[in-house]
Scaffold this active site. Sequence first.
Site, PDB file in Angstrom:
ATOM      1  CG  ASN A  34      -1.755   1.213   1.380  1.00  0.00           C
ATOM      2  OD1 ASN A  34      -1.801   2.051   0.465  1.00  0.00           O
ATOM      3  ND2 ASN A  34      -2.446   1.343   2.500  1.00  0.00           N
TER       4      ASN A  34
ATOM      5  CE  LYS B 116      -0.198   3.114   4.800  1.00  0.00           C
ATOM      6  NZ  LYS B 116      -0.116   3.212   6.256  1.00  0.00           N
TER       7      LYS B 116
ATOM      8  CG  HIS C   1      -5.844   1.894   5.283  1.00  0.00           C
ATOM      9  ND1 HIS C   1      -5.402   2.815   6.218  1.00  0.00           N
ATOM     10  CD2 HIS C   1      -4.834   1.013   5.115  1.00  0.00           C
ATOM     11  CE1 HIS C   1      -4.172   2.495   6.580  1.00  0.00           C
ATOM     12  NE2 HIS C   1      -3.805   1.402   5.932  1.00  0.00           N
TER      13      HIS C   1
ATOM     14  CD  GLU D 178      -2.912   5.399   6.820  1.00  0.00           C
ATOM     15  OE1 GLU D 178      -2.877   5.407   5.573  1.00  0.00           O
ATOM     16  OE2 GLU D 178      -2.002   4.903   7.520  1.00  0.00           O
TER      17      GLU D 178
ATOM     18  CD  GLU E 201      -3.415  -2.344   7.365  1.00  0.00           C
ATOM     19  OE1 GLU E 201      -2.301  -2.563   6.894  1.00  0.00           O
ATOM     20  OE2 GLU E 201      -4.069  -1.322   7.105  1.00  0.00           O
TER      21      GLU E 201
ATOM     22  N   GLY F 109       2.649   2.349  10.819  1.00  0.00           N
ATOM     23  CA  GLY F 109       3.620   3.431  10.671  1.00  0.00           C
ATOM     24  C   GLY F 109       4.344   3.793  11.954  1.00  0.00           C
TER      25      GLY F 109
ATOM     26  CB  SER G   8       5.318  -1.750  11.986  1.00  0.00           C
ATOM     27  OG  SER G   8       4.904  -0.415  12.254  1.00  0.00           O
TER      28      SER G   8
HETATM   29  P1  13P Z   1       3.094   0.412   7.683  1.00  0.00           P
HETATM   30  O1  13P Z   1       3.603  -0.874   7.096  1.00  0.00           O
HETATM   31  O2  13P Z   1       3.825   1.624   7.192  1.00  0.00           O
HETATM   32  O3  13P Z   1       2.987   0.334   9.171  1.00  0.00           O
HETATM   33  O4  13P Z   1       1.600   0.603   7.124  1.00  0.00           O
HETATM   34  C1  13P Z   1       0.709  -0.446   7.254  1.00  0.00           C
HETATM   35  C2  13P Z   1      -0.516  -0.107   6.489  1.00  0.00           C
HETATM   36  O5  13P Z   1      -1.283   0.759   6.870  1.00  0.00           O
HETATM   37  C3  13P Z   1      -0.762  -0.844   5.240  1.00  0.00           C
HETATM   38  O6  13P Z   1      -2.041  -0.603   4.760  1.00  0.00           O
END
Ligand code: 13P
Length: 248
Positions: free
Chosen positions: A10, A12, A96, A98, A166, A172, A210
Amino acid sequence: MGRRKLIAGNWKMNGLRADGTALAGALAADSGAGSDVDVLVCPPATLLAPVADALAGSRVALGGQDCHAKASGAHTGDVSAAMLADAGCAYVILGHSERRQDHGETDAGVRAKAAAARAAGLVAIVCVGETEAERMAGRHLEVVAAQIAGSVADDATAADTVVAYEPVWAIGTGRTATSDDIAAMHAHIRALLARRLASGGDIRILYGGSVKPGNAAEIMAVADVDGALVGGASLKAEDFRAIVRSCG
Ligand code: 13P
């Protein structure tokens, strides 16, 4: 038939044309995948077309990061599932955390988007996960159960739906859930899916938060972990390949 592992990147809101196509080209040349791993990258919408070109002829699939629930119409700034399919996507990430946080997405909204995605021939990757406060309060199992009940349709199948767990506090942050915590949550999600859906035992459940080359092998070995949804580490070809290889 066992469940094939899926490693999804992803990206992002990262990537301009030059670095996005370079990354996709590097993965097209060598994604690190053996024959029993599916590999997917989900770039921002502006890069879908050039990344599709860079991936052409490779085993790496393309996905979107969101879609609208409607097929077309007056929805400024949105992208429909049919548009993603038309751009070469086979998957779309939905719900997601976010997007749930930044755009107020609800379980019902995610479910509607997933229906649109599946109708357009895409595999919907439905994301769920608790916040740190919810876990501290011991509510993580019930929170995720409610998200699964609300976001995953009653007729979802293993062919058109993937679930991604997640934990919000692991995204992150460099913090990952322990293998025991991941095993407990994935077993919980598996039981919920198997109880409600005919092919619930076959739906892939990804872990995200992560995931890095250094922890991927341990996480991929956990029961009912069928792959990973990778954020930051998916932006470096070598790291993403190493995670793909960790599937064995
Ligand atoms: P990270 O791997 O940067 O923690 O992000 C995970 C994520 O949100 C994947 O959709």
